[in-house]
Design a protein around this motif. Structure first.
Motif, PDB file in Angstrom:
ATOM      1  N   UNK A  61       0.822  -1.208   0.000  1.00  0.00           N
ATOM      2  CA  UNK A  61       0.000   0.000   0.000  1.00  0.00           C
ATOM      3  C   UNK A  61       0.853   1.252   0.000  1.00  0.00           C
ATOM      4  N   UNK A  88       1.015   4.828  -2.116  1.00  0.00           N
ATOM      5  CA  UNK A  88       0.587   6.002  -1.371  1.00  0.00           C
ATOM      6  C   UNK A  88       1.734   6.949  -1.050  1.00  0.00           C
ATOM      7  N   UNK A 147      -6.332  15.471  15.093  1.00  0.00           N
ATOM      8  CA  UNK A 147      -7.453  15.575  14.159  1.00  0.00           C
ATOM      9  C   UNK A 147      -6.987  16.122  12.810  1.00  0.00           C
ATOM     10  N   UNK A 148      -6.106  17.121  12.845  1.00  0.00           N
ATOM     11  CA  UNK A 148      -5.615  17.707  11.600  1.00  0.00           C
ATOM     12  C   UNK A 148      -4.787  16.690  10.804  1.00  0.00           C
ATOM     13  N   UNK A 149      -3.897  15.980  11.488  1.00  0.00           N
ATOM     14  CA  UNK A 149      -3.047  15.015  10.788  1.00  0.00           C
ATOM     15  C   UNK A 149      -3.920  13.947  10.117  1.00  0.00           C
ATOM     16  N   UNK A 152      -5.761  15.479   7.098  1.00  0.00           N
ATOM     17  CA  UNK A 152      -4.907  15.686   5.924  1.00  0.00           C
ATOM     18  C   UNK A 152      -4.596  14.328   5.276  1.00  0.00           C
ATOM     19  N   UNK A 153      -4.336  13.320   6.096  1.00  0.00           N
ATOM     20  CA  UNK A 153      -4.074  11.972   5.576  1.00  0.00           C
ATOM     21  C   UNK A 153      -5.254  11.506   4.731  1.00  0.00           C
ATOM     22  N   UNK A 162      -7.608  13.318   3.248  1.00  0.00           N
ATOM     23  CA  UNK A 162      -7.810  14.079   2.010  1.00  0.00           C
ATOM     24  C   UNK A 162      -6.726  13.744   0.985  1.00  0.00           C
ATOM     25  N   UNK A 163      -5.499  13.455   1.454  1.00  0.00           N
ATOM     26  CA  UNK A 163      -4.436  13.088   0.515  1.00  0.00           C
ATOM     27  C   UNK A 163      -4.700  11.706  -0.096  1.00  0.00           C
ATOM     28  N   UNK A 164      -5.255  10.810   0.703  1.00  0.00           N
ATOM     29  CA  UNK A 164      -5.589   9.475   0.179  1.00  0.00           C
ATOM     30  C   UNK A 164      -6.612   9.600  -0.942  1.00  0.00           C
ATOM     31  N   UNK A 185      -6.993  12.009  -2.931  1.00  0.00           N
ATOM     32  CA  UNK A 185      -6.621  12.964  -3.974  1.00  0.00           C
ATOM     33  C   UNK A 185      -6.098  12.322  -5.269  1.00  0.00           C
ATOM     34  N   UNK A 186      -5.761  11.030  -5.248  1.00  0.00           N
ATOM     35  CA  UNK A 186      -5.295  10.410  -6.492  1.00  0.00           C
ATOM     36  C   UNK A 186      -5.709   8.937  -6.552  1.00  0.00           C
ATOM     37  N   UNK A 241      -3.821   6.441  -7.456  1.00  0.00           N
ATOM     38  CA  UNK A 241      -2.754   5.626  -6.884  1.00  0.00           C
ATOM     39  C   UNK A 241      -2.883   5.510  -5.363  1.00  0.00           C
ATOM     40  N   UNK A 242      -3.142   6.638  -4.705  1.00  0.00           N
ATOM     41  CA  UNK A 242      -3.226   6.576  -3.248  1.00  0.00           C
ATOM     42  C   UNK A 242      -4.503   5.853  -2.804  1.00  0.00           C
ATOM     43  N   UNK A 261      -3.552   2.357  -2.898  1.00  0.00           N
ATOM     44  CA  UNK A 261      -2.710   2.130  -1.721  1.00  0.00           C
ATOM     45  C   UNK A 261      -3.542   1.933  -0.472  1.00  0.00           C
ATOM     46  N   UNK A 262      -4.610   2.718  -0.377  1.00  0.00           N
ATOM     47  CA  UNK A 262      -5.471   2.640   0.804  1.00  0.00           C
ATOM     48  C   UNK A 262      -6.062   1.241   0.988  1.00  0.00           C
TER      49      UNK A 262
END
Lengths: 344, 344
Positions: free
Chosen positions: A263, A267, B244-246, B249-250, B252-254, B256-257, B259-260, B263-264
């Motif tokens: 993964x 990622x 909560x922020x981390x 962000x994780x 939203x980045x997952x 965002x593409x 590929x990610x 990965x998820x």
């Protein structure tokens, strides 16, 4: 040209990290000129590793180096040290616009007050880091450790300093200011918070949105969070600790199974973007706000990137006209008229 | 049987979350008996949704409900409210071992002091959450908001309370205690911190390791962190905000593409384990430490799992003999002999 002075011997990784950071900064900003203070031989040895524009860098030889354990009030007398020599040059030379050091925080604060001096009217300088927030911008936390004990006049001036920095450093037109407290209701906190709340509500030029909680530093709506240096330091370090733990657990969980390792391959870019968004060091440390020129205090453990970020930030703050902005705002805030106790 | 009383009307999601949490707790712990206070009709309507052991649950009908906005000192007079009725029963009935509420924090603290009462010798109760740390265990933060202003005697008693809780609730034999400060050096902080440092160094039965910083709550070596309620609250909320922020962000980045996202799919289990390890709510909220019986204050926004965790934690604290442990430790610490100012 923008001339910035760098304490090349400050921090755990100096002069390697400071010199490498200086070279990176020169490469990125062609308008930049750097003055490095420190042991000439040591600095030149590091500089030899890199290609850089020699016409935009000079060294001022200083035999002495202040240690993290030295008493700040003793250290300030050592004019031959890389840190204090930098302060003296910053004070005397009109064309030097700002300073960066990764050296002792205490010595940096004392040197700033005693050598460079404060902006007229400002009681105490404050350390102000730019913390990444959920809006994709930064929240400025003033103070995060320069003043363990504060009076309301100081907290109100921190609001002025933070507002000016948000405008000059980050282009925020009307920065929203919150008071760090243990709850959002108006009556919350100790007498210091209650008194400060009242004055901030009446201050001109400050867009005060009320009390905010620790979570609001990263998740809230305000651009500037005003705190005494004691609780501001605890907030900053608590967030740093939490961020580090979350990323550490993420890393160990990724390593814990074959599936998650696969993964990770998909990622990797997303995780890299995440790290970039949450980087506390994007601006290279904390601005020592309230002095006559911008001084950036980088982390003691600064790597070359942090030093380069600090230099870039010092230049950007100078370009944004921070000091005149503070002076103007301080005048319009007119704290004298708000019956604030002016005793130091 | 361990009898726990639950304020079934407390919190934003009551009585749905409280009743569902009660049912979950009964299912997990066959030794548990629950008394629910609140509007009988509302509670019964929720209970109808589930299968549960009816012989281990009873309802005490209370027509009144305290709101988050009610004044705590007014609220404490409302004996017919689900929260205060629970306190009165907890005080009067010897066989009720502890209490859980997700209601108003202020009313819970005032009710605890005025109705249930403090352990003999304890000046003030303190709110104490169990925070996940990098050692895979928890760090107890005392106080995180019950006392915005503290004296050194209170902070020293928080060390006693935290040590007893670490022993009785988490089986830690010799809990390490740190004092939350803006630096680790002995002289750091304001006069309150300096005075407390000295007394803690001399106290018997307390394994004091010195000053700790905000980052040490999650990353450090100590099991108990002593703080005034103001800075403790700011530390707790700052960590919650950062966590909560981390995670945000994780997420939203997952998304965002492509590929990610792929990965998820491989990393889903690892991320779930990560979330579980970093769960601030594993113990369902904060213990109100220093009262005659254990009282758990759950988050106002508690979901069924949090309520169930709180109930399980209250039972576990009772089984660990917290209150006798506090009494014993308070006696052996012998604060009177350490010339601590005992004025309230």
């Amino acid at each position: 040209m923008i001339k910035i002075i760098l304490d090349a011997m400050g921090g755990d990784n100096a002069p390697y990290a400071t010199v490498a950071g200086a070279v990176q900064a020169l490469e990125k900003d062609k308008q930049l000129y750097l003055v490095l203070t420190g042991r000439q031989g040591d600095i030149e040895r590091e500089l030899k590793k890199y290609k850089y524009d020699k016409s935009r860098l000079e060294i001022v030889d200083c035999p002495d180096v202040i240690d993290m354990n030295d008493s700040p009030t003793e250290a300030v007398k050592r004019r031959q040290s890389s840190l204090m020599a930098a302060y003296w040059l910053l004070k005397k030379e009109d064309d030097i616009c700002g300073m960066v050091t990764a050296g002792s925080t205490g010595a940096t604060i004392v040197g700033g007050q005693l050598i460079l001096g404060r902006i007229r009217g400002i009681k105490r300088p404050a350390l102000c880091p730019a913390i990444p927030n959920s809006r994709g911008g930064v929240t400025l936390l003033v103070d995060c450790g320069a003043n363990a004990e504060c009076k309301s006049i100081m907290l109100c001036q921190f609001a002025v300093l933070g507002t000016a920095y948000a405008k000059a450093g980050f282009g925020i037109k009307t920065p929203k200011v919150g008071l760090l407290n243990n709850g959002t209701e108006e009556h919350k906190g100790d007498p210091l918070r209650q008194e400060t709340y009242k004055i901030l509500s009446e201050m001109k030029g400050i867009d005060f949105i009320g009390n905010v909680e620790g979570r609001d530093i990263m998740l809230g709506e305000c651009d500037v969070v005003v705190a005494d240096g004691f609780s501001g330091n605890i907030a900053l370090k608590s967030m740093e600790g939490c961020g580090k733990l979350v990323l550490g657990v993420l890393k160990s969980e990724i390593k814990s199974s074959l599936s998650s390792k696969i993964g990770y391959l998909f990622m990797r870019k997303a995780l890299k973007r995440m790290r970039a968004k949450l980087d506390f060091d994007k601006y290279g440390g904390a601005l020592l706000l309230g002095l006559k020129k911008p001084v950036i205090k980088s982390h003691g453990s600064s790597k070359p990137e942090s030093v380069a970020n600090s230099i870039a930030n010092a230049a950007s703050i100078y370009r944004g006209n921070l000091i005149p902005a503070v002076e103007e705002l301080l005048q319009s805030a007119d704290l004298d008229s708000l019956s604030v106790n002016q005793d130091d």
